[in-house]
Enzyme design. Structure first.
Site, PDB file in Angstrom:
ATOM      1  N   ASP A  38     -43.316  33.368  32.392  1.00  0.00           N
ATOM      2  CA  ASP A  38     -44.237  32.509  31.639  1.00  0.00           C
ATOM      3  C   ASP A  38     -44.615  31.261  32.428  1.00  0.00           C
ATOM      4  O   ASP A  38     -45.760  30.782  32.339  1.00  0.00           O
ATOM      5  CB  ASP A  38     -43.612  32.106  30.300  1.00  0.00           C
ATOM      6  CG  ASP A  38     -43.503  33.272  29.328  1.00  0.00           C
ATOM      7  OD1 ASP A  38     -44.226  34.270  29.535  1.00  0.00           O
ATOM      8  OD2 ASP A  38     -42.699  33.190  28.385  1.00  0.00           O
ATOM      9  N   LYS A 114     -46.564  66.918  28.406  1.00  0.00           N
ATOM     10  CA  LYS A 114     -47.934  66.606  27.959  1.00  0.00           C
ATOM     11  C   LYS A 114     -47.868  65.402  27.020  1.00  0.00           C
ATOM     12  O   LYS A 114     -47.431  65.515  25.872  1.00  0.00           O
ATOM     13  CB  LYS A 114     -48.554  67.805  27.249  1.00  0.00           C
ATOM     14  CG  LYS A 114     -50.021  67.608  26.877  1.00  0.00           C
ATOM     15  CD  LYS A 114     -50.598  68.885  26.272  1.00  0.00           C
ATOM     16  CE  LYS A 114     -52.082  68.711  25.956  1.00  0.00           C
ATOM     17  NZ  LYS A 114     -52.311  67.671  24.940  1.00  0.00           N
TER      18      LYS A 114
END
Length: 661
Positions: A38, A114
């Site tokens: 940050d 998948k």
């Protein structure tokens, strides 16, 4: 620090932040704390704010999202984004493998999970992310570049030695943890929750406001190379290894197999791990590895002949419906919930499922005591599929005519199927209303979570939202778990909320269909609570983005006696009642979009934006066919070039000032 050093520092920070993004979101091995991250990001944002001429399009500071879009531009796929041939049995897998073996010499197959998400294309020019688009119909998709940039695992710039141009295909998905948070938020606000993570991912990626997309916690796996310039690659595994080296997050596993037995073993291996993944998969993909062999097999108009997708059958269980409970939500929605004998689905025990409304129950002929079929939608949300058989002497179930909590006669509004309790003081609504009021996007009262709200209500310390502002630290110290320090912190947080801008308060009031963005639009139009309360339906409906239903909901909400009383109490407690925003003086720029680029001679970027907004215009961060004007200063770069190519009118600072006088 001179301009040259500032530019150098911005580039250094951008590179370092992107490295940490990759470590955290792609490699799962962070090297610094969130606080240190940050600090770096804040330094970058401050430098860019003070030096907007050095704020480039792919800056990591822009991952939080930016301007809202009116529409999504069409993108042509130079390489067709085809779908895969689905197979649903091992016999069909064997037939596919045998076809490949008959046509090819010693083919190698790549077997991979998948991912159940939304297929997208990512294009990079000279190592920089340039265009991101949805699959669409395979030939044309939609430009969702701004929303894709909010996904932290997508590199904005590639590693060194990137090709001149590369296009990859990936699957945007919503992790199960993000999906659970989203559904909890939707249920708390009586919104229709997404049915599964795939639908949630698709809906999030098509948000018109990229800041909304950024809040959804989306992620991506890259699974295919579409095209590349300046490098020869001969096979699928080689392409995935290369893509990974460029900094992309590729599919978690891809195994080489040469026989049907090996393929079957890997399908079962992936299937057994299905519930352990933090994301949804709906099958396994089998592909021929060698690109030249793929060319030999060819494709149909829709699917390649060298690949197949084995789809897992849905896990469904029979159980007995023991009861139907009736819950009351924050906005009064009366929702039936099925209670059944526990069954194990997708690795967890399940005994409850929402039945939505009376129409749902009637259509499926669901009765207490029935044998029912249940499953988990998207492996997460339990749902009742149907009633298999009725219990002896069972009777159709009907929702009660009165609210089960306060006894008020229930109503059904014309525009929806839900039954509602209209009593705003209903205890069931009060708990959820206060939780919503204190939530992060509303009044952001830190420390006032559901458990504390429940304790405050049970102890009779509060009987309404307004009572929060009468609480004292010594009152809280009487509650279990509250010490002097924690009591003072909560009181301080409640006091701080009085200074919130009124768009937060409007959202916190929980008006039907009025979310964060709509609340802000209301405040930008009327600038104070009193003006909103006195506005007509036509005046509210004239707001760009509002419809007749939203306008009517706002109009009615501010004429309800309990809400008027509540706002008067808020005024007495000192909550802010005016909006700190730009006053729109006229509408000469109504419907017009401006883009600012370069360093203006005298105006700061914010000042120039305010001039435009005051005249009813909008300021966007990117140039497109929808842009009406580009205001250009010194060192205007690619935005100016694109505007000239599109024939968009270019204004100087002086011209902007003159037309806003």
């Amino acid at each position: 620090m001179d301009k040259k050093d500032i530019k150098k520092r911005i580039l250094e920070l951008s590179s370092e932040i992107e490295k940490h993004n990759k470590n955290y979101y792609v490699l799962d091995s962070p090297e610094i704390s969130d606080y240190e991250y940050d600090v770096l990001m804040n330094e970058l944002r401050n430098l860019e704010k003070e030096n907007p001429e050095f704020s480039y399009e792919n800056s990591p500071s822009k991952r939080v999202g930016g301007e809202a879009l009116n529409t999504f531009e069409k993108v042509e796929h130079k390489v067709q984004m085809k779908s895969l041939q689905d197979v649903f049995s091992f016999d069909e897998v064997l037939s596919f493998v045998n076809r490949c073996l008959n046509q090819l010499e010693n083919p190698v197959f790549i077997v991979e999970p998948k991912i159940d998400g939304l297929s997208v294309s990512l294009e990079y020019t000279n190592g920089s992310f340039s265009v991101g688009s949805t699959r669409g119909n395979g030939f044309f998709g939609e430009d969702v570049t701004s929303n894709l940039k909010t996904i932290r695992s997508i590199p904005l710039t590639l590693e060194q030695n990137a090709p001149d141009f590369i296009e990859v295909r990936g699957e945007v998905y919503m992790p199960r943890s993000s999906f659970r948070k989203l559904v909890e938020y939707q249920e708390l606000n009586d919104e229709q929750p997404f049915k599964n993570p795939r639908n949630a991912a698709a809906g999030s990626l098509r948000q018109k406001d990229s800041r909304a997309a950024a809040s959804r916690g989306l992620d991506i796996f890259i699974f295919n190379l579409q095209q590349i310039e300046g490098k020869e690659i001969s096979g699928h595994k080689e392409s995935l290894d290369y893509i990974k080296s460029l900094g992309f997050k590729v599919i978690p596993t891809y195994r080489e197999c040469t026989t049907y037995e090996e393929i079957l073993d890997e399908i079962n291996n992936i299937g057994n791990k299905r519930n352990d993944y933090p994301f949804d998969i709906d099958g396994v993909v089998i592909k021929v590895d060698d690109f030249s062999q793929r060319d030999l097999m060819g494709s149909t108009a829709k699917v390649p002949k060298w690949a197949a997708a084995y789809k897992f059958p849905p896990e469904e269980k029979e159980t007995i419906l023991k009861n139907i409970e009736v819950n009351v939500g924050r906005t009064g929605a009366i929702t039936p919930v099925a209670i059944f004998d526990p069954v194990n689905l997708a690795g967890t025990s399940v005994s409850r499922a929402v039945l939505h409304n009376q129409q749902f129950i009637d259509e499926k002929e669901i009765r207490i005591g029935d044998k029912i079929l249940v499953r988990k939608a998207g492996e997460i949300i339990p749902e009742v599929i149907k009633s298999i058989s009725h219990a002896e002497n069972s009777q159709p179930f009907n929702l009660p005519a009165n609210c089960p909590v306060c006894g008020t006669k229930a109503v059904r509004y014309e525009d929806e199927s839900a039954l509602r309790c209209p009593n705003g003081d209903c205890p069931a609504q009060l708990l959820k209303n206060i939780i919503h009021f204190a939530s992060k996007d509303a009044m952001n009262i830190e420390g006032l979570g559901p458990a504390i709200v429940s304790a405050l209500l049970e102890s009779k310390l509060i009987n309404s939202v307004a009572d929060l502002y009468e609480l004292k630290a010594e009152d809280l110290e009487k509650l279990e778990g509250f010490a002097e320090k924690s009591s003072q912190n909560l009181i301080k947080s409640i006091e701080l909320s009085k200074n919130n801008n009124i768009d937060r308060l409007i959202f916190a009031l929980g008006i039907r269909n009025i979310g964060i963005k709509a609340a802000k639009l209301l405040c930008e139009k009327f600038l104070s609570i009193d003006k909103i309360m006195n506005a007509s339906i036509d005046e509210i409906a004239s707001i760009d983005g509002f419809g007749d239903v939203m306008a009517e909901n706002v109009f009615k909400a501010f004429r309800e006696p309990h809400r008027i009383e509540l706002i008067n109490k808020f005024k007495n407690y000192g909550l802010k009642m005016d909006y700190d925003g730009v006053l729109i003086n006229d509408n000469r720029f109504a419907g017009k979009t401006f883009v600012l680029t370069g360093t203006l001679p005298t105006l700061k970027r914010r000042e120039a934006s305010d001039l435009i907004v005051k005249c009813g215009g909008k300021v966007s961060s990117s140039v497109s066919k929808k842009t009406d004007y580009v205001v250009a200063g010194d060192d205007a770069g690619s935005k100016l070039v694109k505007a000239q190519e599109l024939g968009i009118e270019i204004l100087s600072e002086e011209e902007l000032i003159n037309i806003t006088k």
